[in-house]
Design a protein around this motif. Sequence first.
Motif, PDB file in Angstrom:
ATOM      1  N   ARG A 191       0.813  -1.219   0.000  1.00 48.98           N
ATOM      2  CA  ARG A 191       0.000   0.000   0.000  1.00 48.98           C
ATOM      3  C   ARG A 191       0.853   1.278   0.000  1.00 48.98           C
ATOM      4  N   ARG A 192       2.103   1.178   0.437  1.00 46.88           N
ATOM      5  CA  ARG A 192       3.007   2.327   0.505  1.00 46.88           C
ATOM      6  C   ARG A 192       2.356   3.461   1.292  1.00 46.88           C
ATOM      7  N   GLU A 196       2.973   7.398  -0.993  1.00 40.83           N
ATOM      8  CA  GLU A 196       2.345   7.020  -2.263  1.00 40.83           C
ATOM      9  C   GLU A 196       2.955   7.755  -3.451  1.00 40.83           C
TER      10      GLU A 196
END
Length: 269
Positions: A191-192, A196
Amino acid sequence: MASLGATPGRAPPAAGLGEAMASFPSPAPVRGPEEAAVEEDEEEPAEIHLCVLWNSGYLGIAYYDTSDSTVHFMPDAPDHESLKLLQRVLDELNPRSVVTSAKHDESMTQFLGKLDSQEHREPKRPEIIFLPSVDFGLEISKQRLLSGNYSFIPDSMTATEKILFLSSIIPFDCLLTVRALGGLLKFLGRRRIGIELEDHNVSIPILGFKKFVLTHLVSIDQDTYSVLQIFKSESHPSVYKVASGLKEGLSLFGILNRCRCKWGEKLLR
């Protein structure tokens, strides 16, 4: 009387005062406490991402807190099939997401089903995320923990020193907790969270590992149980019981145990 008249060619004193005042910059407006509070509220709120595993009456929990970029874990703890301990964890942490294995037993299925059905839950119900069971494997989770890049570990540390240092923080003998930590790291990398927009070579910042204990709950590890002789495991003397490993020694549990079946012993323990 001539002294009372205006002197020709001399400017009035009021004009000079105005020019002097104009040469000084006007002070910047001071922000009040209400405006400062509004700016603080505009910052992104902290999120907690929880990873949980339940197996054979024990619960393994780990979560990531974006407010301090720290991973918290709770050593393997006994929990009933109704998962009351897990419910207390959810009520106290209020996580943004709950990560677990796609392969779980009926008790966890029912619990997550009830949690997902609470549409009007206050605060907002968490997002439930299922990862493949292979992401929670014991060996791959250990490897994921030991090979991670952590800012609190200096680069001058050797691989052996890094293993010893992490072993002093993370209870690798708590198998469910290790698997939950491995699944949590897998989820964060996928998902970082918080990065992002960064390049793919930038990893999730982890500034430390901390033990998590619920409020008004006493946590006792296996060493404490053994020292207080509440439980005492000893090697079984029978050569036919070598595979099974251990037997209960002189302990409070052994004295009070009058159960005739394994299910009763498990419930008493």
